[in-house]
Scaffold this active site. Sequence first.
Site, PDB file in Angstrom:
ATOM      1  N   GLY A 100      51.083   8.770  87.133  1.00 46.77           N
ATOM      2  CA  GLY A 100      50.001   7.846  87.433  1.00 46.77           C
ATOM      3  C   GLY A 100      50.446   6.404  87.372  1.00 46.77           C
ATOM      4  O   GLY A 100      51.634   6.098  87.470  1.00 46.77           O
ATOM      5  N   CYS A 101      49.498   5.504  87.213  1.00 43.05           N
ATOM      6  CA  CYS A 101      49.808   4.077  87.144  1.00 43.05           C
ATOM      7  C   CYS A 101      50.838   3.802  86.065  1.00 43.05           C
ATOM      8  O   CYS A 101      50.682   4.240  84.926  1.00 43.05           O
ATOM      9  CB  CYS A 101      48.533   3.290  86.863  1.00 43.05           C
ATOM     10  SG  CYS A 101      48.814   1.521  86.657  1.00 43.05           S
ATOM     11  N   PHE A 102      51.885   3.078  86.420  1.00 41.09           N
ATOM     12  CA  PHE A 102      52.974   2.885  85.455  1.00 41.09           C
ATOM     13  C   PHE A 102      52.619   1.965  84.300  1.00 41.09           C
ATOM     14  O   PHE A 102      53.322   1.940  83.287  1.00 41.09           O
ATOM     15  CB  PHE A 102      54.261   2.397  86.132  1.00 41.09           C
ATOM     16  CG  PHE A 102      54.132   1.334  87.190  1.00 41.09           C
ATOM     17  CD1 PHE A 102      53.131   0.371  87.163  1.00 41.09           C
ATOM     18  CD2 PHE A 102      55.049   1.278  88.240  1.00 41.09           C
ATOM     19  CE1 PHE A 102      53.027  -0.615  88.139  1.00 41.09           C
ATOM     20  CE2 PHE A 102      54.970   0.296  89.229  1.00 41.09           C
ATOM     21  CZ  PHE A 102      53.947  -0.642  89.177  1.00 41.09           C
ATOM     22  N   TRP A 103      51.527   1.219  84.394  1.00 38.96           N
ATOM     23  CA  TRP A 103      51.145   0.342  83.282  1.00 38.96           C
ATOM     24  C   TRP A 103      50.982   1.126  81.983  1.00 38.96           C
ATOM     25  O   TRP A 103      51.509   0.754  80.942  1.00 38.96           O
ATOM     26  CB  TRP A 103      49.835  -0.370  83.594  1.00 38.96           C
ATOM     27  CG  TRP A 103      49.883  -1.359  84.721  1.00 38.96           C
ATOM     28  CD1 TRP A 103      50.999  -1.900  85.307  1.00 38.96           C
ATOM     29  CD2 TRP A 103      48.757  -1.931  85.402  1.00 38.96           C
ATOM     30  NE1 TRP A 103      50.629  -2.765  86.303  1.00 38.96           N
ATOM     31  CE2 TRP A 103      49.262  -2.810  86.389  1.00 38.96           C
ATOM     32  CE3 TRP A 103      47.378  -1.777  85.269  1.00 38.96           C
ATOM     33  CZ2 TRP A 103      48.437  -3.538  87.236  1.00 38.96           C
ATOM     34  CZ3 TRP A 103      46.543  -2.501  86.112  1.00 38.96           C
ATOM     35  CH2 TRP A 103      47.072  -3.366  87.091  1.00 38.96           C
TER      36      TRP A 103
ATOM     37  N   TYR B  56      41.048  -2.277  83.386  1.00 37.21           N
ATOM     38  CA  TYR B  56      41.773  -1.043  83.696  1.00 37.21           C
ATOM     39  C   TYR B  56      42.549  -0.565  82.469  1.00 37.21           C
ATOM     40  O   TYR B  56      42.556   0.633  82.152  1.00 37.21           O
ATOM     41  CB  TYR B  56      42.732  -1.273  84.867  1.00 37.21           C
ATOM     42  CG  TYR B  56      43.434  -0.016  85.341  1.00 37.21           C
ATOM     43  CD1 TYR B  56      42.955   0.700  86.435  1.00 37.21           C
ATOM     44  CD2 TYR B  56      44.558   0.473  84.681  1.00 37.21           C
ATOM     45  CE1 TYR B  56      43.584   1.860  86.860  1.00 37.21           C
ATOM     46  CE2 TYR B  56      45.180   1.636  85.091  1.00 37.21           C
ATOM     47  CZ  TYR B  56      44.692   2.326  86.181  1.00 37.21           C
ATOM     48  OH  TYR B  56      45.313   3.477  86.584  1.00 37.21           O
TER      49      TYR B  56
END
Length: 244
Positions: A66-69, A213
């Site tokens: 998923g989102c790398f953050w 987010y």
Amino acid sequence: MKATPIPALQRRRSLLAALALATGGGVWLAARPSAAAEAAVVVPAPGTDPAVAPGSTSEVAVIAGGCFWGVQGVFQHVKGVSGAVSGYAGGSEQTARYDDVGLGNTGHAEAVRISYDPRQISYARLLQIFFSVAHDPTQLNRQGPDTGTQYRSTIFAQNLEQARIAQAYIAQLTQAKTFGNRPVVTTIELQKRFYPAEAYHQDFLTRHPDHPYIVINDIPKVDNLKRMFPAVYRAQPALVGTGV
């Protein structure tokens, strides 16, 4: 340079960022849904966890979930990890850019390169954290609110030994029905090159803890790491800083 259109999902994330900066995140934080993030799952320890090779002090793992953050943020808080860099893997160097990857047709996934000391934490143990708190390995080509192949669950094995460990662990989780009737959809891609993401993506969770987010999707992951893996959790993250 020709402008690249940003897909709706990426555009939404950009709008959230702009609103968070304009309002201090207060409007969104007040409406934070408590169950927005994927729930952590207790997964068994890997049955395959080879001994550390003599003289080995630094190794690399590359994963995508998923989102790398959030994935970066989780592993930056793991003892034995000296660095975790957000980036792209699976596609070519020419398309290793955020706007291109966001189109979902480059072959890239948002990935994280983890540098770690195998004397302190093993590759298999990193995979246990990956499958337990960093993402949901049963979601196909998506993760939480983000959809597309760029958000797929993938282990980018750096060598045959890593691929063998990953395959054995996925088989173990499948046989144990760890996720009930939901199959593990994590793929293994061997020796795909990793490209660091733009500087503004690095250390995003630490630099923007009030971003909506991050608050909704990623802070809970770090909280779950601390709660479920207290022996390997560290409060001070291993940050990238400016040296990507």
